[in-house]
Design a protein around this motif. Structure first.
Motif, short mmCIF file in Angstrom:
data_model
loop_
_atom_site.label_atom_id
_atom_site.label_comp_id
_atom_site.label_asym_id
_atom_site.label_seq_id
_atom_site.Cartn_x
_atom_site.Cartn_y
_atom_site.Cartn_z
N ILE A 1 0.89 -1.30 -0.31
CA ILE A 1 -0.34 0.32 -0.44
C ILE A 1 0.86 1.07 -0.04
CG2 ILE A 1 -1.89 -1.10 1.34
CD1 ILE A 1 -1.09 -0.03 3.81
N MET A 2 0.26 2.46 -0.40
CA MET A 2 0.86 3.43 -0.20
C MET A 2 1.16 4.02 1.29
SD MET A 2 2.02 6.00 -2.53
CE MET A 2 0.96 6.18 -3.57
N GLY A 3 0.46 3.69 1.93
CA GLY A 3 0.76 3.96 3.33
C GLY A 3 0.34 5.82 3.53
N SER A 4 1.24 6.49 4.38
CA SER A 4 1.37 7.21 4.71
C SER A 4 2.90 7.95 4.95
CB SER A 4 1.95 7.57 6.34
OG SER A 4 2.70 7.38 7.10
N GLY A 5 3.79 7.16 3.84
CA GLY A 5 5.06 7.45 3.05
C GLY A 5 6.54 7.09 3.69
N GLY A 6 6.89 5.81 3.56
CA GLY A 6 7.88 4.82 4.77
C GLY A 6 8.12 3.52 3.44
N ILE A 7 9.70 4.12 3.33
CA ILE A 7 10.30 3.45 2.52
C ILE A 7 11.15 2.61 2.92
CG2 ILE A 7 11.22 2.44 0.47
CD1 ILE A 7 9.64 4.51 -1.58
#
Ligand SMILES: Cc1cc2nc3c(=O)[nH]c(=O)nc-3n(C[C@H](O)[C@H](O)[C@H](O)COP(=O)(O)O)c2cc1C
Ligand code: SF4
Ligand code: SF4
Ligand code: SF4
Ligand code: FES
Lengths: 554, 179, 248
Positions: A431-437
């Motif tokens: 998922i995109m989520g709130s932006g963690g890679i």
């Protein structure tokens, strides 16, 4: 108090420009949380001293700014013009930088951030001002066009026109689910009940993710302006910025920004001499991951236990105190002034047709250039990991990339061509989520990674619904057995069954997405599970794998 | 069914023998059962070792010591179908009451032997080593069917045994009963 | 007047009917009615645990999940309002399997030993497990050791049997108005507490009204030396709220 007019904005801009023209150089010292922890306040002081020492204080301005994104090599200093980024600046290096770069006009190549294509491949819209303006001065923000969009909507646009513009831009929520922002605004605008509220979501509970914090510390007024425009469009009177109290610097920055906006009558009543009124309050959260969930955040703002509730009713109709409420991630809001200023067509040019604009990520893990990045939607994961991130350091082998935080998916090498947009990621189980890679290399064990994130979600479950509260701990027990070399092949079936059950039956997004790391590692790295179970072997050497003896448990 | 009678066995681990009482509650139906099955091993039959090639074994009680783990694994190898009989076998039940409070062999034995006595308290060293937790059977070996109940009633047992011997799959909906 | 008595809590009263299909048959109910109630009014039973008539729905246990056509998401019948044109399925192999898993998960969560439980044979969890053929639990069970509080004159709570349905909390708040009970902590440490986490005997706000024991679906809250059959009363909340509405 005298109301601000467009003319006044222009006046401030003129003043500031005039003021700025006096200087040949602007030295931006990053004073975000990570650089401060690396000593950037001392660097700032050293610059102020050094320009006096060299007698160039009339030629250059030292500014305290937000983050340019290269957090691993802080403290960072950006010198304009030319955007020279110095990395690992210490007070000792400051004299040399001032002497060579400012006095002699010779940038010191050796000290510049060697980032390959770290900056080139990025596309900075939301972070347009990050690292370039002083977040503590509203004049800096106004000088780069800030509050112009607000003035434009208040004096020139009808609320419906603003909503249409946002709809046409194709902007989708950056907080995770990717719900079309314009549609959400339309729902709230159409809701009959009053008063209406706005909640800006800056809870950011995912471990290792700090893109929203970085935004708030670098450009707080972009968030405030976005909220004001949203308030005008949906007809809200009161807004809350919900921020976790573990972000003291961001809280302080926002507090200051709100006070300045209030002092200039940008908040309050009769903004820009129109009947529009809006006020913003900060609400500090106690740092529960689940508090970021939209119904939990409402409960928390109301002062109750941050516990999600079933939807419907949706917050757009029944939110804070039963009134229509717009909940929006702060990054989503920071996009709004740009869309208004430049038009939806301009905005839609960036990214993909169905998914326009950019997305900020915190890039962490086994990666050469960790930090905060912003990329256009649709960029491939490979470009992010290898071109921007610089790949895995130390000659190690890339293994997987985890995108979407604790409820994201672990994607293997062969899926690196996946484009970063909501639908493509969903298709491969992330998922995109709130932006963690998070980048994982050969030293990371996928079973242990899935176990770690399961453990995180076990602790963060709010305790309301059965699958998440009582089911996740059972999964964790199975993981603990496997990583202690006590697993059995039937455990894989148990994990598969339990994860699908928890995904489908849980009440809120936390439980529904918590099994994602398990599901994706089982899909893409099943052999690791099998070798843990049958050979008691952990390739990465993370798990304790002594032969288990059920008769004599340790 | 072949003319040869099916080889049936029952066992008990840490249970109270109530499940076996319920089995005996089959009363005259035991005669029917004897027409199709031979009881080759049971606590009520004086045979020391578990025989091979058993068609169906019912086990009462939870597994709570190392010896029982061994026995259970052995039984699993020698029987085609294995049934957990009663709540202790299915969930741990009363045997597992200790799981929440007393951890480990020592603590349980002390509670059982040392604490209640006020003269010459001693813990016998004859008992096999206890497991940390009393466990239901399916946590140790694969189980084919479950008859919960404390105790399960005779009708349930008769139904499940009858279906299994006839080669059918018993349906537990509405028939299973905890407690 | 019929629909007035059907409405719960403060939901707005609207005489408009919505038409929907439940398991293929068309039904009409007043707007705002939950799927659960719409089904019950038309003779379709959906299993529940946390829901109890007369209190606000909670949507926590997930036993009442149903399928709604047009989406793969499952919805709790006890909180989801019936909507015009909805097609609801209350029984399917998938739902059945998930309901069994909900029950297994609850049984595995804490120390449930029915044979020695006060609520044996009068327990909604046990009854649902029996009806759904939950003949064993697929997970290793968690042998919880939560606290038991018998400091009250006659009310006892054994948290090892609590399924966190919050019926007791809601009845205490919404019917008795005492709000003695609430939850503390989150995740697996979530527990029912009295006042500021005092012993029940010291909880000043408790009026000893016994409603919590009456609505508790399991053997977690009970009255000392009272046969649990006489304690349990699923209808108490609905009865009292109806009476009070009438007297107003
Ligand atoms: C467990 C959980 C945690 C969440 N945490 C956040 C968060 O920290 N920040 C955020 O903006 N959205 C978070 N969300 C998403 C919000 O529920 C909501 O969708 C979002 O704030 C809506 O804003 P958007 O449309 O601008 O994305 C979370 C969701 C879940 C289920
Ligand atoms: S899924 Fe987890 S966090 Fe969400 S409501 Fe259920 S228990 Fe709470
Ligand atoms: S509460 Fe219900 S399920 Fe739990 S032990 Fe008691 S009777 Fe059994
Ligand atoms: S004590 Fe009983 S009523 Fe209260 S939450 Fe627990 S199970 Fe529900
Ligand atoms: S009865 Fe509906 S969720 Fe519990």
């Amino acid at each position: 108090m005298k109301q601000l007019k467009l003319d006044d904005l222009n006046k401030i801009v003129d003043q500031e420009l005039e003021f700025g023209q006096a200087y040949n150089y602007r030295i931006n010292v990053c004073c975000s949380t990570s650089c401060v922890s690396l000593g950037s306040l001392k660097v700032l002081k050293a610059f102020e001293d050094a320009i006096k020492e060299f007698g160039v204080e009339n030629e250059c301005k030292v500014a305290r700014t937000g983050c340019i994104g290269a957090c691993s090599v802080g403290p960072t200093v950006l010198i304009e013009p030319g955007d020279y980024a110095y990395s690992n600046v210490t007070p000792e290096k400051v004299r040399q930088i001032v002497r060579d770069h400012i006095v002699l006009d010779l940038p010191i190549r050796d000290m510049l951030y060697e980032s390959g294509t770290f900056f080139q491949k990025q596309h900075r819209l939301v972070l347009r001002n990050a690292g370039k303006i002083d977040p503590g001065r509203i004049q800096d923000y106004i000088c780069v066009g800030g509050y112009g969009a607000l003035c434009k909507v208040l004096t020139n646009m009808a609320p419906q026109g603003v909503i249409n513009e946002v709809l046409a831009s194709g902007l989708r929520g950056r907080g995770g689910a990717g719900f079309p922002t314009g549609q959400k605004w339309r729902l709230v605008a159409r809701a009959v009940n009053t008063p209406k509220y706005i909640v800006a979501n800056l809870d950011e509970g995912d471990p290792g993710v700090y893109a929203n914090r970085s935004l708030a510390e670098a450009d707080p007024h972009a968030i405030i302006e976005g909220m004001l425009i949203a308030a005008y469009a949906v007809g809200a009177e009161k807004g809350y910025i919900y921020i976790r109290s573990e972000y003291p610097l961001a809280v302080q920055t926002l507090q200051k920004a709100l006070a300045q906006a209030k002092a200039m009558s940008l908040l309050g009543s009769n903004v820009f001499e129109t009947p529009f009124k809006f006020d913003i309050e900060l609400r500090l959260g106690a740092g529960a991951f689940v508090a970021g969930e939209e119904t939990a955040i409402l409960a928390s703002v109301e002062g109750k236990r941050a516990m999600p509730r079933p939807r419907p009713p949706y917050p757009a109709n029944m939110g804070l105190w039963g009134k229509p409420t717009l909940i929006q991630n702060v990054e989503t809001l920071a996009n709004i002034p740009l869309i208004v200023q430049n038009g939806s067509a301009w905005f839609a040019k960036t990214g993909m047709t169905k998914c326009s604009g950019t997305k900020c990520f915190s890039l962490t893990g086994k990666i050469a250039n960790p930090g905060i990045i912003e990329v256009p939607m649709g960029m491939s994961l490979r470009e992010v990991v290898f071109d921007i991130g610089g790949g895995v350091p130390g000659g190690k082998q890339f293994k997987a990339v985890l995108i979407g935080g604790p409820s994201g998916g672990c994607l293997p090498e062969q899926l690196l061509e996946t484009a970063i947009d909501y639908d493509s990621l969903l298709k491969v189980g992330a998922i995109m989520g709130s932006g963690g890679i998070v980048v994982l290399d050969e030293d990371d064990c996928m079973v242990d990674t899935a176990r770690y994130f399961t453990e995180f979600c076990v602790d963060e479950s709010c305790g309301r619904c059965t699958p998440c509260r009582a089911g996740l701990p059972r999964m964790l027990e199975v993981f603990n057995r496997i990583t202690h070399g006590q697993g059995e092949l039937t455990d894989i079936g148990t994990l598969e069954k339990a994860s699908v059950f928890i995904r489908d039956v849980s009440l809120c997004g936390l439980g529904q997405t918590a099994p994602n790391p398990v599901i994706t590692t089982l899909r893409y790295f099943k052999n690791e599970y099998i070798s843990h179970i049958t050979e008691h072997k952990c390739e990465a050497g993370k798990c304790y794998t002594s032969r288990y003896n059920k008769e004599e448990p340790a | 069914m072949s003319s040869e009678k099916a080889r049936l066995a029952t066992m008990w681990f840490y249970g109270c023998s109530g499940c076996h009482m319920s089995f005996l509650d089959l009363d005259e139906r035991l005669v029917d059962l004897a027409k199709v099955a031979t009881l080759v091993h049971s606590p009520i039959v004086d045979i020391k070792h578990f025989p091979p090639d058993v068609a169906l074994t019912l086990i009462e009680g939870a597994v709570a010591n190392v010896e029982q783990v061994e026995t259970l694994r052995e039984v699993r190898k020698r029987t085609k179908l294995l049934v957990s009989l009663g709540d202790c076998a299915v969930t741990g039940n009363v045997t597992a009451l200790r799981n929440a409070w007393e951890h480990g062999d020592r603590a349980v034995l002390e509670r059982a032997y040392a604490d209640p006595s006020n003269l010459n308290a001693q813990i016998p060293n004859l008992v096999p080593k206890l497991l940390d937790y009393a466990r239901p059977l399916h946590e140790i070996v694969k189980i084919d069917h479950y008859i919960p109940g404390c105790p399960p009633n005779a009708d349930q047992i008769y139904y499940v045994v009858g279906e299994l011997l006839a080669g059918r799959q018993p349906v537990m909906e509405g028939r299973s009963k905890y407690g | 007047m019929l629909h007035v008595t059907l409405q719960q809590g403060g939901a707005s009263i609207n005489p408009n009917n919505v038409r929907l299909r439940i398991n293929g048959s068309e039904v009409a109910v007043p707007e705002g009615t939950t799927i659960l109630k719409a089904a019950a009014l038309n003779g379709v039973e959906i299993p529940t645990l946390c829901e109890i008539e007369g209190l606000t729905p909670y949507g926590g246990c997930r036993l009442c999940i149903v399928e709604v056509s047009g989406t793969s998401k499952l919805f709790p019948a006890c909180t989801t309002p019936a909507a015009q044109g909805m097609e609801v399925t209350t029984q399917s192999p998938k739902l059945y399997e998930y309901r069994k898993m909900v029950l297994q998960t609850l049984l595995a969560e804490r120390t449930h030993i029915c044979a020695v439980c006060v609520a044996n044979e009068h327990c909604e969890l046990q009854a649902n497990a029996n009806n759904h053929g939950v003949d064993h639990v697929m997970y290793e069970r968690n042998w919880s050791c939560e606290s038991i509080d018998s400091s009250h004159e006659f009310l006892v709570i054994d948290r090892n049997r609590c399924i966190l349905c919050t019926r007791c909390i809601r009845v205490c708040d919404q019917i008795e108005g005492a709000h003695t009970l609430d939850l503390k902590f989150r995740s697996k440490s979530t527990n029912v507490i009295m006042d500021q986490d005092q012993n029940w005997g010291q909880a000043m706000s408790c009026t000893s009204c016994r409603k919590c024991a009456k609505v508790c679906p399991v053997g977690a809250i009970y009255i000392e030396n009272e046969n649990i059959e006489f304690t349990k009363d699923r209808d108490i909340a609905a009865f009292l709220s109806k009476r009070r509405r009438r007297s107003r």
